[in-house]
Scaffold this active site. Structure first.
Site, PDB file in Angstrom:
ATOM      1  N   HIS A 180     -10.853  26.664   5.389  1.00  0.00           N
ATOM      2  CA  HIS A 180      -9.623  25.913   5.090  1.00  0.00           C
ATOM      3  C   HIS A 180      -9.071  26.309   3.725  1.00  0.00           C
ATOM      4  O   HIS A 180      -9.341  25.623   2.725  1.00  0.00           O
ATOM      5  CB  HIS A 180      -9.912  24.410   5.110  1.00  0.00           C
ATOM      6  CG  HIS A 180     -10.141  23.872   6.475  1.00  0.00           C
ATOM      7  ND1 HIS A 180      -9.112  23.474   7.298  1.00  0.00           N
ATOM      8  CD2 HIS A 180     -11.274  23.688   7.189  1.00  0.00           C
ATOM      9  CE1 HIS A 180      -9.600  23.045   8.449  1.00  0.00           C
ATOM     10  NE2 HIS A 180     -10.914  23.174   8.404  1.00  0.00           N
ATOM     11  N   CYS A 210      -8.992  27.677  10.879  1.00  0.00           N
ATOM     12  CA  CYS A 210     -10.152  27.058  11.523  1.00  0.00           C
ATOM     13  C   CYS A 210      -9.967  27.045  13.042  1.00  0.00           C
ATOM     14  O   CYS A 210     -10.120  28.082  13.685  1.00  0.00           O
ATOM     15  CB  CYS A 210     -10.416  25.679  10.941  1.00  0.00           C
ATOM     16  SG  CYS A 210     -12.130  25.190  11.171  1.00  0.00           S
ATOM     17  N   SER A 268       0.857  -1.197   0.000  1.00  0.00           N
ATOM     18  CA  SER A 268       0.000   0.000   0.000  1.00  0.00           C
ATOM     19  C   SER A 268       0.894   1.249   0.000  1.00  0.00           C
ATOM     20  O   SER A 268       2.118   1.138   0.038  1.00  0.00           O
ATOM     21  CB  SER A 268      -0.917  -0.018   1.221  1.00  0.00           C
ATOM     22  OG  SER A 268      -0.140  -0.057   2.388  1.00  0.00           O
ATOM     23  N   GLU A 314      -6.242  25.940   2.540  1.00  0.00           N
ATOM     24  CA  GLU A 314      -5.265  24.992   1.994  1.00  0.00           C
ATOM     25  C   GLU A 314      -5.860  24.081   0.930  1.00  0.00           C
ATOM     26  O   GLU A 314      -5.141  23.574   0.068  1.00  0.00           O
ATOM     27  CB  GLU A 314      -4.637  24.161   3.122  1.00  0.00           C
ATOM     28  CG  GLU A 314      -5.548  23.156   3.837  1.00  0.00           C
ATOM     29  CD  GLU A 314      -6.336  23.737   4.997  1.00  0.00           C
ATOM     30  OE1 GLU A 314      -6.552  24.963   5.013  1.00  0.00           O
ATOM     31  OE2 GLU A 314      -6.757  22.964   5.892  1.00  0.00           O
TER      32      GLU A 314
END
Ligand code: GLN
Length: 553
Positions: free
Chosen positions: A509, A383, A13, A511
């Site tokens: 947010h 936030c 993974s 970003e």
């Protein structure tokens, strides 16, 4: 009619399927095609919204308020694809839909089974995506081939290819070639097994992309082609990039991955490959960056890089634009509680407090915000970081020592951060937040306005608590300026301190909307402020305003 690319992963993974899918999307867009990308995740949670960042990393939020896997952040950073609720489905969400339909009598008394009912629902999710007027849909299958959990997804895409026609569907498989240092060679066996495993389920990979630490020679590629039953010209190398993940589209383009996909799916490109923006970007990344700024991130999920993934990426985007680098100084908020702010923050160029939930580390973050405010260090609160800044200001400037948020202090005397009335009665933990894009009106002559240069912006939210407007007057009277307001609800979305050189907190947010080729204005301003401070050029805002006025007249 759309064509379909399925991206699966094998061997291990965390191979970077998300990045590879995003980079393929980027390459197809560079040919003028309209691309959509989605991810199918094998876990049972209906969405990642309720998972701890330690479990799952950041929760990425789309404009329409879906709480999704962080790979979607890569999709959005690499492409212009429309991301929304159709961009991420989990096993839990698929079962939820099917079970609700069953309860409503939607299956007319039939036995409801994985095949065909779950697989049909999965295929519907893919087809829904394609309805958005797209040339190509890229669907990333989460997990690793061989896992029990992802089997229904693989079965569904096998059926999908059969039904849609093999010429309209292709399978891209990403694997790892482990490098054995002792013998100095890479090993192809795990890749052969993984491709074989896919074949057992009835899926023949059309394209193989292998991750490798070292460049491998032709004989290794031939071997994989032969044993994996994939033509040599469809076997591609994804060697670890030297400088940045943003090199990946160029790495794949150099080998003609896009040409192969266009040929295989008989897609007509609308233009010659245009990657000029990416070439310029990578040139800056490789050759034009000087020095670094040291930025402290004072948070509570600091050990796990993925927990603040989009923030770190957005800082990098801003640093690239400023031709410099960011050195992340990750500070566990609880360490500040133990050692004091000075011990961890004395030599940083800027301080960022990111989002978060719950009580742990709060007092450390408040100390961090105070240190930034009192020492004129650029501060950026995101936030929770805004809420922290407001609590700190209320306590130490407005002298309301009991100020807090009802999130961590339900009975506090001065709830400067509180739930809106409509949130008070909600007990369900999923999807009850203010989620997704909301408009925000900016006040002129503020730091926020100087960064965005717009009257109205739209940014994405993911929170329950808000600045309590009951305290706005006293906060303002003491010098905290609300510079961005939600026009419909009157909620404060941005605060700043005009007497400080660079201090901003945002309830949203930002970003999530930063891209390497379009860095977010607040992140740009923040990194620039850090640079200015490092060079001794960070001026108080009032003085700066006068200076620019002086030069303009
Ligand atoms: N816990 C805070 C709230 O729910 C902040 C959330 C966040 O930072 N995303 O309002």
């Amino acid at each position: 009619m759309a064509k379909y690319i399925f991206v699966t992963g094998g061997v291990v993974s965390s191979l970077g399927k998300g990045l590879t899918s995003a980079a393929i999307g980027c390459l197809l867009e560079a040919r003028g095609l309209k691309v959509g990308i989605q991810k199918l995740d094998p876990y049972i949670n209906v969405d990642p919204g309720t998972m701890s960042p330690f479990e799952h990393g950041e929760v990425y939020v789309t404009d329409d308020g879906a709480e999704t896997d962080l790979d979607l952040g890569h999709y959005e950073r690499f492409t212009h694809t429309p991301l929304n609720r159709l961009s991420n489905f989990t096993t839990g969400r698929i079962y939820d839909t099917v079970i609700r339909r069953e309860r409503a009598g939607g299956f007319l008394g039939k036995t409801v089974q994985v095949v065909p009912h779950i697989t049909n629902e999965i295929k519907t999710c893919i087809l829904e995506m394609a309805k958005q007027d797209l040339d190509v849909v890229i669907t990333e299958i989460g997990g690793t081939v061989g896992d029990i959990e992802s089997l229904p997804f693989l079965e569904a895409i096998r059926q999908f290819a059969l039904e849609q026609g093999r010429d309209r569907v292709m399978f891209v498989h990403l694997t790892l070639l482990p490098f054995l240092r002792a013998s100095g060679e890479v090993k192809t066996k795990p890749t052969q097994h993984s491709v074989g495993k896919l074949r057992e389920i009835g899926i023949q990979a059309d394209v193989l992309i292998y991750r490798t630490e070292i460049e491998v020679d032709e004989s290794v590629r031939r071997k994989m082609s032969l044993f994996c039953n994939i033509p040599l010209d469809s076997v591609f190398e994804e060697k670890d990039v030297d400088h940045s993940i943003y090199e990946l589209p160029l790495v794949l383009a150099e080998q003609g991955v896009d040409d192969m996909i266009l040929k295989r799916l008989q897609l007509s490109p609308k233009q010659e490959r245009d990657l000029s923006e990416w070439e310029r970007l990578v040139d800056v990344i490789r050759h034009q960056r000087q020095g670094e700024v040291k930025i402290a991130i004072v948070g509570k999920y600091i050990e796990l890089h993925d927990a603040y993934k989009s923030i770190y990426e957005a800082l990098d985007h801003a640093a690239i634009a400023a031709r410099t680098r960011v050195r992340l100084h990750k500070v566990e908020a609880e360490d500040i509680e133990r050692d004091g702010a000075e011990a961890h923050l004395k030599d940083v160029d800027a301080i960022l407090v990111p989002g978060g939930f719950g009580e742990r580390g709060i007092e450390g973050m408040i100390l961090g915000a105070r240190y930034a405010r009192e020492n004129g260090i650029p501060y950026f609160g995101i936030c929770l970081g805004l809420q922290i800044a407001v609590i700190e200001f209320a306590r130490n400037v407005c002298r309301m020592k009991d100020a807090s948020s009802t999130e961590f202090a339900p009975d506090c005397g001065v709830p400067v951060i509180d739930l809106m009335a409509e949130q008070q009665s909600v007990t369900d933990k999923g999807g009850t937040m203010r989620l997704g894009a909301y408009p925000c009106r900016l006040k002129k002559d503020t730091l926020a306005y100087s960064l965005y240069e717009k009257d109205e912006i739209s940014e994405r939210h993911r929170h329950r608590w808000e600045l309590n407007n009951r305290y706005l007057e006293v906060l303002e009277a003491n010098g905290l300026e609300p510079s961005g307001i939600n026009p419909d609800k009157g909620l404060v979305e941005i605060v700043e301190i005009p007497s400080h050189p660079w201090f901003i907190g945002v309830q949203f947010h930002p970003e999530f909307k930063s891209k390497p080729i379009r860095p977010h204005p607040i992140f740009r301003g923040f990194v620039q402020a850090a640079l200015d401070r490092q060079r001794g050029q960070l001026k108080p805002r009032a003085a700066r305003k006068q200076a620019s006025r002086g030069s303009g007249e």
